[in-house]
Design a protein around this motif. Structure first.
Motif: not given
Length: 571
Positions: A51-58, A60-61, A187-190
């Motif tokens: 969940w911590r990683s998912l929040l970081k991805i979000e 960035v988005i 940019r999100i992928c990168e």
């Protein structure tokens, strides 16, 4: 006040063995590292580390969406059937759409995507061209009732998705918004540490005329794609490539006995020609219920997605249907076909005049079959249905294409007026005329992105998180949880937190081997290992998880040393 986490208090139950249900390395590792747990087929719980990683991805988005003016909001996951009837997708979407009724017998569905909801939202609110353009997005759970959910988060039934919808006054405006989103997706992928290619894609159930997918390159990816050094890339379902076709020999039409040669490989070996010199026949029944035969080069396959665009909801003939229409399985050719059978051929065969084909008789083929003399293909019967493959010519520069597999992590679409016209979503233009919105939609599989990162970033020991999406950036591993070693661990952890780093301390009373194995399995980017000898000498051993390099760093300098490494790598 920020502080460090303790492993003993972190809910991350690890597994020593690979779960039997998991096939992909990323799926195995997310389960073994205590990141996710399966609730039912295609349904997963995200544990605290994931969940911590998912929040970081979000995060960035959200940052990239804000940079291009998109506005975040949230709509209900449950959607009334009337909206889907308005768009015409209630019946077309298929069994993946989870339909239900409430206690008043009103029909609803769980949203797999929300074009209808967002179009309905704005159709009575955005009334003038002066209010445009507008792009709205959300990050929300979606549900698609996949027939065969598999590969963990790659093809689940419930998943986290970012979906955005744009409303413009003109085609040019819609195209600009589309390009802005496409650039943001790159940019999100990168920033998430993904090596991804933007590939030309089929629009599928979403619709529209133009679509690009971002594919994370991975051998385990479900999607096949072709790409070229010149920058061209496409999903094989959408790629139009230059297919090199071997020409048959010229001469008089000749029937040749080919016993037990019911496959292209058999015919190729028996007659002594390359498979590209043969012609493969696919017997189908079109969406209109008409029998047809489609010819493609012998070394290529017909692509179902492309074929559906041409023939509607077709199906390959069953053995019973082949017999009913007077065809001979394995020996079908264009010469002397029974009446009433429509004939089509892939456009790449236009360059070929001489064909090696089935003779419509068991155990026989024709050689020297000449198009225009022995059989004809009507001008309107040349179609693009072949699946592009490695070695075909790039449509942009002509060089041979490379083949790869990829994980679709995001996709952008130019919808045009597909939904706005169907749902009566209009605005008043500068001339006072009602016009339908020019729309685009843009989706990112957030949970799929998490697993795609792991699929690209792992080794024999476990996950190798990029700093940008790691649950924690630093793990402090004291080999003793008492005395001077423990005191040193607490000091290093506190200094690292003060330097702005995210830290977890393995305070468990476990053997060093267990701690080392779990540290590699969970994959935090940097491990600070503290033992008695090192602490007595005022040193910590710092391990870079990605490279395996180890460094002796003075205890007083560990926090600044780590900050210099980590901060520049943050998303």
């Amino acid at each position: 006040m920020k502080t460090f986490a303790k492993m003993s208090a972190t809910y991350a139950p690890t597994l020593k063995e690979d779960p039997a249900e998991a096939e992909l390395a990323s799926h195995k590792l997310l389960l073994r590292a205590g990141m996710i747990r399966k609730t039912a087929a295609g349904l997963y719980s995200y544990l605290p580390l994931a969940w911590r990683s998912l929040l970081k991805i979000e995060t960035v988005i959200r940052e990239e969406m804000e940079a291009i003016g998109a506005q975040e909001m949230l709509v209900p996951m449950v959607t009334p059937a009337e909206l889907w009837h308005d768009s015409g997708r209630w019946e077309k979407y298929g069994p993946e759409l989870m339909r239900m009724e409430d206690r008043h017998n009103r029909e609803f569905c769980l949203g797999p995507t929300h074009e209808e909801t967002f179009t309905d939202l704005v159709r009575n609110e955005l009334r003038s061209y002066k209010q445009l353009p507008v792009t709205l997005y959300q990050i929300q759970d979606k549900f698609r009732d996949e027939m065969r959910p598999r590969f963990g988060l790659m093809r689940g039934r419930e998943f986290i998705m970012k979906d955005a919808y744009s409303f413009d006054a003109t085609v040019e405006g819609m195209q600009k918004t589309y390009e802005d989103q496409k650039d943001a997706y790159a940019r999100i992928c990168e920033r998430c540490g993904l090596r991804a290619l933007p590939v030309v894609a089929d629009s599928g159930q979403i619709g529209g005329d133009t679509s690009v997918e971002y594919m994370a390159i991975a051998d385990a990816g479900e999607a096949e794609l072709v790409w070229c050094d010149c920058g061209f890339a496409a999903d094989t379902e959408a790629a139009t490539a230059g297919v090199s076709v071997a020409e048959g020999e010229s001469g008089e039409l000749q029937k040749v006995l080919t016993p037990d040669c019911a496959s292209i490989a058999d015919v190729s070996r028996f007659i002594g020609v390359p498979e590209a010199g043969t012609r493969k026949a696919l017997a189908i029944v079109t969406g209109e219920g008409k029998p047809a035969v489609v010819f493609v080069p012998g070394n290529h396959e017909m692509n179902d997605v492309k074929a559906e665009h041409v023939f509607g909801e077709f199906h390959l003939m069953t053995d019973e249907e082949i017999e009913y229409y007077g065809l001979v399985k394995g020996f079908i050719g264009p010469v002397g076909l029974p009446e009433g059978i429509e004939v089509y051929a892939d456009a790449c065969l236009r360059q070929s005049e001489w064909w090696l084909v089935g003779a419509n008789e068991a155990d026989y083929h024709f050689v020297h079959a000449k198009r225009g003399r022995d059989f004809c293909i009507d001008d309107n019967s040349w179609v693009d249905v072949v699946t592009a493959q490695e070695g075909d010519a790039c449509p942009r520069c002509g060089k041979p294409l490379h083949g790869a597999r990829g994980i679709e992590v995001s996709q952008v679409f130019q919808l045009g007026t597909k939904y706005s016209e169907a749902m009566g979503a209009t605005f008043m233009d500068e001339d006072g005329k009602e016009k339908p919105f020019q729309m685009g939609c843009y989706g990112i599989g957030v949970s799929r992105t998490l697993q795609a990162v792991v699929e690209q970033h792992h080794d024999e020991g476990g996950i190798v998180w990029p700093v940008c999406v790691a649950p924690y950036e630093v793990e402090v591993v004291p080999l003793d949880v008492k005395g001077e070693v423990w005191e040193a661990a607490l000091g290093v952890a506190a200094s690292a937190v003060e330097a702005g780093l995210e830290v977890v301390v393995d305070d468990r009373k476990e053997r060093p081997g267990v701690k080392f194995a779990d540290a590699d399995l969970m994959g935090f980017p940097y491990q600070v290992i503290l033992g008695r000898r090192g602490v007595k000498n005022g040193l910590a051993e710092v391990k870079d998880r990605a490279t395996g390099e180890r460094f002796d760093v003075p205890l007083a300098d560990v926090a600044s040393w780590l900050a210099n490494k980590i901060v520049p790598l943050r998303a």
